[in-house]
Design a protein around this motif. Structure first.
Motif, PDB file in Angstrom:
ATOM      1  N   ALA A   1     107.810 152.162  32.005  1.00 52.63           N
ATOM      2  CA  ALA A   1     107.523 150.783  31.573  1.00 52.63           C
ATOM      3  C   ALA A   1     106.553 150.122  32.554  1.00 52.63           C
ATOM      4  O   ALA A   1     105.615 149.441  32.140  1.00 52.63           O
ATOM      5  N   LYS A   2     106.760 150.334  33.853  1.00 56.50           N
ATOM      6  CA  LYS A   2     105.841 149.784  34.846  1.00 56.50           C
ATOM      7  C   LYS A   2     104.469 150.429  34.731  1.00 56.50           C
ATOM      8  O   LYS A   2     103.448 149.763  34.883  1.00 56.50           O
ATOM      9  N   LEU A   3     104.446 151.727  34.475  1.00 55.99           N
ATOM     10  CA  LEU A   3     103.168 152.417  34.290  1.00 55.99           C
ATOM     11  C   LEU A   3     102.428 151.861  33.082  1.00 55.99           C
ATOM     12  O   LEU A   3     101.236 151.566  33.148  1.00 55.99           O
ATOM     13  N   ARG A   4     103.141 151.680  31.979  1.00 55.61           N
ATOM     14  CA  ARG A   4     102.533 151.119  30.761  1.00 55.61           C
ATOM     15  C   ARG A   4     101.963 149.729  31.051  1.00 55.61           C
ATOM     16  O   ARG A   4     100.853 149.406  30.645  1.00 55.61           O
ATOM     17  N   ASN A   5     102.714 148.926  31.799  1.00 51.36           N
ATOM     18  CA  ASN A   5     102.265 147.584  32.153  1.00 51.36           C
ATOM     19  C   ASN A   5     101.023 147.647  33.057  1.00 51.36           C
ATOM     20  O   ASN A   5     100.089 146.874  32.883  1.00 51.36           O
ATOM     21  N   ALA A   6     101.023 148.561  34.009  1.00 51.31           N
ATOM     22  CA  ALA A   6      99.882 148.693  34.927  1.00 51.31           C
ATOM     23  C   ALA A   6      98.616 149.085  34.191  1.00 51.31           C
ATOM     24  O   ALA A   6      97.510 148.626  34.522  1.00 51.31           O
TER      25      ALA A   6
ATOM     26  N   GLU B   1     102.226 159.728  29.769  1.00 51.29           N
ATOM     27  CA  GLU B   1     103.628 159.948  30.082  1.00 51.29           C
ATOM     28  C   GLU B   1     103.865 161.389  30.555  1.00 51.29           C
ATOM     29  O   GLU B   1     104.591 161.610  31.534  1.00 51.29           O
TER      30      GLU B   1
ATOM     31  N   ASP C   1     108.845 155.206  36.575  1.00 52.26           N
ATOM     32  CA  ASP C   1     109.169 154.060  35.727  1.00 52.26           C
ATOM     33  C   ASP C   1     108.036 153.902  34.714  1.00 52.26           C
ATOM     34  O   ASP C   1     106.997 153.308  35.008  1.00 52.26           O
TER      35      ASP C   1
ATOM     36  N   TYR D   1      99.258 152.858  39.770  1.00 53.43           N
ATOM     37  CA  TYR D   1     100.675 153.184  39.765  1.00 53.43           C
ATOM     38  C   TYR D   1     100.922 154.348  40.710  1.00 53.43           C
ATOM     39  O   TYR D   1     100.216 155.343  40.669  1.00 53.43           O
TER      40      TYR D   1
END
Length: 76
Positions: A61-66, A18, A59, A51
């Protein structure tokens, strides 16, 4: 930094990612350049872009998902 196995992240692992993403967001705002967060396997010689930081506020949340991380100790 090593990517931990899914579900085996140590507490706070995503916080380091992060900080990097937010720094890249600041660089994007200052210089108008996009940045990429990816993974690589130096043994196999492969890499994958996961990402793209294309704004001053990534974003997370998108990074965490990726990344596929289950670490939820860091607030979004």
């Amino acid at each position: 930094m090593p990517l931990p196995a899914l579900g085996r992240e140590f507490p706070g692992w995503f916080q380091d990612v992060e900080v990097i993403a937010r720094f890249m967001g600041r660089l994007h705002a200052l210089f108008g350049r996009d940045f990429v967060i990816g993974v690589s396997d130096n043994v196999l010689g492969i890499a994958e872009d996961l990402y793209f930081v294309q704004s001053d506020v990534p974003d997370l949340a998108k990074l965490r998902n990726a990344l596929g991380t289950g670490d939820v100790s860091s607030p979004l």
